[in-house]
Design a protein around this motif. Sequence first.
Motif, short mmCIF file in Angstrom:
data_model
loop_
_atom_site.label_atom_id
_atom_site.label_comp_id
_atom_site.label_asym_id
_atom_site.label_seq_id
_atom_site.Cartn_x
_atom_site.Cartn_y
_atom_site.Cartn_z
N ALA A 1 0.88 -1.32 -0.14
CA ALA A 1 -0.01 -0.08 -0.14
C ALA A 1 0.77 1.32 -0.13
O ALA A 1 0.41 2.47 -0.51
CB ALA A 1 -0.90 0.09 1.48
N GLY A 2 2.12 1.31 0.61
CA GLY A 2 2.73 2.42 0.56
C GLY A 2 3.32 2.87 -0.62
O GLY A 2 4.05 3.87 -0.90
N ASN A 3 3.25 1.82 -1.73
CA ASN A 3 4.16 2.23 -2.81
C ASN A 3 3.21 2.43 -4.05
O ASN A 3 3.56 2.63 -5.09
CB ASN A 3 5.17 1.17 -3.16
CG ASN A 3 6.13 1.04 -2.12
OD1 ASN A 3 7.08 2.09 -2.02
ND2 ASN A 3 6.23 -0.18 -1.63
N GLU A 4 1.91 2.18 -3.85
CA GLU A 4 0.92 2.44 -5.14
C GLU A 4 -0.27 3.00 -4.48
O GLU A 4 -0.64 2.38 -3.37
CB GLU A 4 1.01 1.44 -6.01
CG GLU A 4 0.00 -0.01 -5.48
CD GLU A 4 -0.04 -1.05 -6.27
OE1 GLU A 4 0.67 -1.19 -7.42
OE2 GLU A 4 -0.86 -1.98 -6.01
N ILE A 5 -1.04 3.47 -5.70
CA ILE A 5 -2.34 3.97 -5.08
C ILE A 5 -3.66 2.82 -5.48
O ILE A 5 -3.54 2.63 -6.87
CB ILE A 5 -2.71 5.42 -5.62
CG1 ILE A 5 -1.96 6.37 -5.04
CG2 ILE A 5 -4.28 5.42 -5.44
CD1 ILE A 5 -2.20 7.74 -5.90
N TYR A 6 -4.06 2.27 -4.64
CA TYR A 6 -5.12 1.15 -5.01
C TYR A 6 -6.40 1.60 -4.28
O TYR A 6 -6.47 1.58 -3.19
CB TYR A 6 -4.51 -0.31 -4.57
CG TYR A 6 -5.71 -1.40 -4.63
CD1 TYR A 6 -6.07 -1.58 -5.92
CD2 TYR A 6 -6.35 -1.76 -3.40
CE1 TYR A 6 -7.07 -2.61 -5.87
CE2 TYR A 6 -7.48 -2.66 -3.53
CZ TYR A 6 -7.84 -3.26 -4.78
OH TYR A 6 -8.86 -4.13 -4.97
N ILE A 7 -7.30 1.50 -5.27
CA ILE A 7 -8.53 1.62 -4.82
C ILE A 7 -9.58 0.65 -4.52
O ILE A 7 -9.89 -0.34 -5.60
CB ILE A 7 -9.42 2.85 -5.84
CG1 ILE A 7 -8.66 4.16 -5.84
CG2 ILE A 7 -10.84 3.16 -5.25
CD1 ILE A 7 -9.20 4.84 -7.12
N PRO A 8 -9.84 0.38 -3.21
CA PRO A 8 -10.74 -1.08 -3.22
C PRO A 8 -11.66 -1.22 -3.89
O PRO A 8 -12.73 -0.19 -4.22
CB PRO A 8 -11.04 -0.96 -1.53
CG PRO A 8 -10.20 0.20 -1.04
CD PRO A 8 -9.89 1.13 -2.13
N GLY A 9 -12.00 -2.40 -4.44
CA GLY A 9 -12.83 -2.76 -5.52
C GLY A 9 -12.44 -2.35 -6.99
O GLY A 9 -13.26 -3.14 -7.96
N ASN A 10 -11.50 -1.72 -7.09
CA ASN A 10 -11.10 -1.37 -8.66
C ASN A 10 -10.23 -2.69 -9.03
O ASN A 10 -9.70 -3.51 -8.19
CB ASN A 10 -10.36 -0.30 -8.60
CG ASN A 10 -11.15 0.95 -8.94
OD1 ASN A 10 -12.34 0.87 -8.57
ND2 ASN A 10 -10.59 2.11 -9.21
#
Length: 464
Positions: free
Chosen positions: A300-309
């Motif tokens: 999580a600290g190295n990329e932006i991840y939107i839950p559900g995507n």
Amino acid sequence: MLRSPFRYSLWLLNFLSISIISFGQKSPQAIESIKKKILADQKILSVEFSTERQTPSLILMDPRHGSYSEKDGSSLLTGWLNMRPGIDQVTLSRTIHLKNNFETVEFQQSFKGVRVEQGRYKALVKNGIIQFVTGAWFDIPTTLSQQPVLTEAQALGYARSSVNASRYAWEEIQELLRKTTNAQLRQVLQKELNEYLPKGELVIIRDFTRKETLILRLAYKFNIYATNPLSRGWVYVDAENGKILLYDSILKDFDGKKVPAPPSIDATVQTRYAGTQVIKTKQISGNDPNSGLPLVSSHAGNEIYIPGNPTYVLMDDTRGNGIETYDLNGVGGLPLSIPGLYVQGKSFTDVDNNWTLAEHHRSTGNDGAMEAENDDIAWDAHWGGEVVYDYWLAKHDRLSFDGNNGKIKSFIHYGPAYDNAFWNGTVMTYGDGSGPAAAGFKALTSLDVCGHEIGHGVCSHTSD
């Protein structure tokens, strides 16, 4: 000394009341008579007998004089083995389809409805025609009882005493169930609990503690998964007296809703041990395919991840029923001793399928506890699973470890700095290693370890 008829009758009655059944030796003339009966069929080329069991171990067909189809397997065995109606049975247990129209058809022996361990034959079939039959058959005297003296609970007590562990996998799961109210998590934990709770099956097995004599016993068979110390194996408990007849290790060590997704695609990665390689990954969204819980980023600290995507995970759906690789994040091993809780495994993720070391190799070191931060070693295991699958297919015409395209699941980061890797009977498990600084191993995900451990799966599905 000669016995009187009366004393001899008492001795014989006492002998027959004991449920130990040992094999009497057939005379050479008796064996030769059985051979002649089988060879009287012109479709049979040759027959070999087991010296120990004195029953057919290999029967070769002679295609010059006709053939038998795989549908004839049960009736052929019934005739060859002189089965007694209502006593001896042979049933089709499974069929494994191979390349080039080959398949193996397996038949299981039972005695008065009780399965006989190691009593089975396999027929090699090509284009529906039997080529040869090989295996083991036990001529069991009718005096062998099918009624246990011990209850299942009593036998389980003997099994646990023989394992002598302080903690078991089902106890770990039961504790987690008590601590959580999350309905989804409880559902997956209950599924895991159902797998690990030991259930006794009555079988007939030889007493493996008596190497010099073939003795058959009625026994309870349990799958016992211990967590401290770590072990998992089939435990066979004599159903009369509680004696442990055999411990057959399952764990082999080193010495939700799924959202429809497109097929796996290529990703180029820098593996730890094999340089730059191309692996298969898959884009998914929603719930994690292993736990059924919502997907979360593995870094999580190295990329932006939107839950559900959508995000990419280490899944290859181009080989058999799949090659999948997951993160246990330090669960298990010593000193925690919590193996088997694979439902806690999570997917390794990457939102753009560009699996860089900058994102996934978060510690500057490659040693011991630092490996817990480094996910690049998962690429080695994932690639290794793909290579091993390809090897068995290309070199041996075998579809995965079980011959039926069984899914190869690998779990990385088992335990803190765990100095081993193992096949647990179902999945692959890799430790990070404590590192040379601690006189231990580097991360145990190299190709030779992958091949070795998955090879245990092959052994389990061929020779038990």
